[in-house]
Write an enzyme that holds these catalytic residues in place. Sequence first.
Site, PDB file in Angstrom:
ATOM      1  N   ARG A 169      50.251  49.747  28.977  1.00 36.99           N
ATOM      2  CA  ARG A 169      49.756  50.143  30.303  1.00 36.99           C
ATOM      3  C   ARG A 169      50.939  50.373  31.219  1.00 36.99           C
ATOM      4  O   ARG A 169      51.723  49.462  31.467  1.00 36.99           O
ATOM      5  CB  ARG A 169      48.853  49.038  30.874  1.00 36.99           C
ATOM      6  CG  ARG A 169      47.387  49.365  30.767  1.00 36.99           C
ATOM      7  CD  ARG A 169      46.542  48.309  31.418  1.00 36.99           C
ATOM      8  NE  ARG A 169      46.610  48.319  32.875  1.00 36.99           N
ATOM      9  CZ  ARG A 169      45.738  47.667  33.646  1.00 36.99           C
ATOM     10  NH1 ARG A 169      44.761  46.974  33.096  1.00 36.99           N
ATOM     11  NH2 ARG A 169      45.851  47.712  34.950  1.00 36.99           N
ATOM     12  N   ARG A 193      36.482  45.599  45.247  1.00 38.64           N
ATOM     13  CA  ARG A 193      37.845  45.216  45.628  1.00 38.64           C
ATOM     14  C   ARG A 193      38.071  45.349  47.123  1.00 38.64           C
ATOM     15  O   ARG A 193      39.169  45.059  47.593  1.00 38.64           O
ATOM     16  CB  ARG A 193      38.850  46.108  44.902  1.00 38.64           C
ATOM     17  CG  ARG A 193      39.383  45.498  43.592  1.00 38.64           C
ATOM     18  CD  ARG A 193      40.267  46.536  42.933  1.00 38.64           C
ATOM     19  NE  ARG A 193      41.320  46.010  42.127  1.00 38.64           N
ATOM     20  CZ  ARG A 193      41.333  46.077  40.782  1.00 38.64           C
ATOM     21  NH1 ARG A 193      40.310  46.573  40.120  1.00 38.64           N
ATOM     22  NH2 ARG A 193      42.358  45.626  40.104  1.00 38.64           N
ATOM     23  N   ARG A 248      50.748  45.678  43.478  1.00 35.45           N
ATOM     24  CA  ARG A 248      49.312  45.479  43.202  1.00 35.45           C
ATOM     25  C   ARG A 248      48.850  44.096  43.644  1.00 35.45           C
ATOM     26  O   ARG A 248      47.749  43.929  44.159  1.00 35.45           O
ATOM     27  CB  ARG A 248      49.025  45.684  41.707  1.00 35.45           C
ATOM     28  CG  ARG A 248      48.947  47.167  41.339  1.00 35.45           C
ATOM     29  CD  ARG A 248      49.310  47.428  39.911  1.00 35.45           C
ATOM     30  NE  ARG A 248      48.447  46.774  38.966  1.00 35.45           N
ATOM     31  CZ  ARG A 248      48.836  46.380  37.744  1.00 35.45           C
ATOM     32  NH1 ARG A 248      50.073  46.581  37.343  1.00 35.45           N
ATOM     33  NH2 ARG A 248      47.980  45.815  36.937  1.00 35.45           N
ATOM     34  N   ARG A 304      51.788  41.846  29.142  1.00 32.90           N
ATOM     35  CA  ARG A 304      50.707  42.777  28.794  1.00 32.90           C
ATOM     36  C   ARG A 304      51.240  44.205  28.722  1.00 32.90           C
ATOM     37  O   ARG A 304      50.823  44.982  27.870  1.00 32.90           O
ATOM     38  CB  ARG A 304      49.573  42.673  29.822  1.00 32.90           C
ATOM     39  CG  ARG A 304      48.337  43.476  29.440  1.00 32.90           C
ATOM     40  CD  ARG A 304      47.171  43.170  30.347  1.00 32.90           C
ATOM     41  NE  ARG A 304      47.244  43.894  31.610  1.00 32.90           N
ATOM     42  CZ  ARG A 304      46.368  43.764  32.597  1.00 32.90           C
ATOM     43  NH1 ARG A 304      45.366  42.921  32.485  1.00 32.90           N
ATOM     44  NH2 ARG A 304      46.504  44.459  33.714  1.00 32.90           N
ATOM     45  N   LYS A 339      40.601  38.853  34.137  1.00 28.55           N
ATOM     46  CA  LYS A 339      39.236  39.337  34.401  1.00 28.55           C
ATOM     47  C   LYS A 339      38.682  40.132  33.226  1.00 28.55           C
ATOM     48  O   LYS A 339      37.552  39.911  32.801  1.00 28.55           O
ATOM     49  CB  LYS A 339      39.201  40.233  35.653  1.00 28.55           C
ATOM     50  CG  LYS A 339      39.615  39.541  36.926  1.00 28.55           C
ATOM     51  CD  LYS A 339      39.371  40.429  38.138  1.00 28.55           C
ATOM     52  CE  LYS A 339      40.208  41.694  38.180  1.00 28.55           C
ATOM     53  NZ  LYS A 339      41.662  41.447  38.316  1.00 28.55           N
TER      54      LYS A 339
HETATM   55  P1  AMP Z   1      42.452  47.122  36.769  1.00 29.43           P
HETATM   56  O1  AMP Z   1      42.315  47.648  35.387  1.00 29.43           O
HETATM   57  O2  AMP Z   1      41.212  46.454  37.261  1.00 29.43           O
HETATM   58  O3  AMP Z   1      43.677  46.278  36.961  1.00 29.43           O
HETATM   59  O4  AMP Z   1      42.653  48.405  37.724  1.00 29.43           O
HETATM   60  C1  AMP Z   1      43.765  49.261  37.586  1.00 29.43           C
HETATM   61  C2  AMP Z   1      43.915  50.105  38.839  1.00 29.43           C
HETATM   62  O5  AMP Z   1      42.755  50.919  39.017  1.00 29.43           O
HETATM   63  C3  AMP Z   1      44.048  49.330  40.138  1.00 29.43           C
HETATM   64  O6  AMP Z   1      45.390  48.924  40.375  1.00 29.43           O
HETATM   65  C4  AMP Z   1      43.560  50.347  41.161  1.00 29.43           C
HETATM   66  O7  AMP Z   1      44.543  51.314  41.449  1.00 29.43           O
HETATM   67  C5  AMP Z   1      42.439  51.048  40.397  1.00 29.43           C
HETATM   68  N1  AMP Z   1      41.129  50.384  40.624  1.00 29.43           N
HETATM   69  C6  AMP Z   1      40.368  49.705  39.726  1.00 29.43           C
HETATM   70  N2  AMP Z   1      39.249  49.242  40.271  1.00 29.43           N
HETATM   71  C7  AMP Z   1      39.292  49.629  41.581  1.00 29.43           C
HETATM   72  C8  AMP Z   1      38.438  49.426  42.700  1.00 29.43           C
HETATM   73  N3  AMP Z   1      37.300  48.723  42.610  1.00 29.43           N
HETATM   74  N4  AMP Z   1      38.805  49.982  43.884  1.00 29.43           N
HETATM   75  C9  AMP Z   1      39.930  50.702  44.009  1.00 29.43           C
HETATM   76  N5  AMP Z   1      40.796  50.898  43.011  1.00 29.43           N
HETATM   77  C10 AMP Z   1      40.492  50.368  41.802  1.00 29.43           C
END
Ligand code: AMP
Length: 191
Positions: free
Chosen positions: A134, A89, A146, A128, A14
């Site tokens: 990360r 989400r 996740r 990654r 994404k």
């Molecule tokens: P990402 O970088 O999109 O993989 O997000 C990393 C982490 O941030 C996720 O595993 C969630 O813990 C948190 N996170 C990101 N976006 C959201 C969202 N829209 N709602 C809730 N938690 C989020």
Amino acid sequence: MVNLILFGPPGAGKGTQAERLAAHYGLKHISTGAVFRYNIDNKTQLGSLAKRYMDKGQLVPDNVTIDMFKEEVKKSARVWGFVFDGFPRTRVQADALDDFLAARGTAILKVLLLEVPDSDLVVRLLKRGEESGRTDDADEQLIRDRIAEYHAKTAPLIEYYQNRSKLEPVDGVGSIDAINARLVKLVDKTL
Ligand code: AMP
């Protein structure tokens, strides 16, 4: 406005594809995960709250995420559209997004669903983790948690957007360029 959502499980690509699409169409890329990480790095109150959930592979609570998201969008006054990456989400977030955009006289144009098998996701995320540092990508159990969180809380939105004729599934396996070309072809058709 042209508002796109990049949708899919963790590791589907994404972020990479959202960045490409934003550059291609001159849109603003908003990644809620990146904003949370920025807050963690800068040791803000929001960051320490979000970290408690992110470290466990869980979603950050809706009210916190939605407030943060709205603030982020409001910072970009003069853009002609957004690529949302990692938001919404949950169903609550999707409803909040619809209301927020409707109040601005706009809506979501398309939800681009990147389809990648779960087995590929784990391999991609571990790789990654090695490259980006990360921490949530370094631990296989956290990755699996996740992905489980995605299936439980986020994947139901596929039907939500399908029912609104917004969903465009895209094969998310292949080179970055090839996937980008698939997405651009789809978006071009709707513009
Ligand atoms: P990402 O970088 O999109 O993989 O997000 C990393 C982490 O941030 C996720 O595993 C969630 O813990 C948190 N996170 C990101 N976006 C959201 C969202 N829209 N709602 C809730 N938690 C989020």
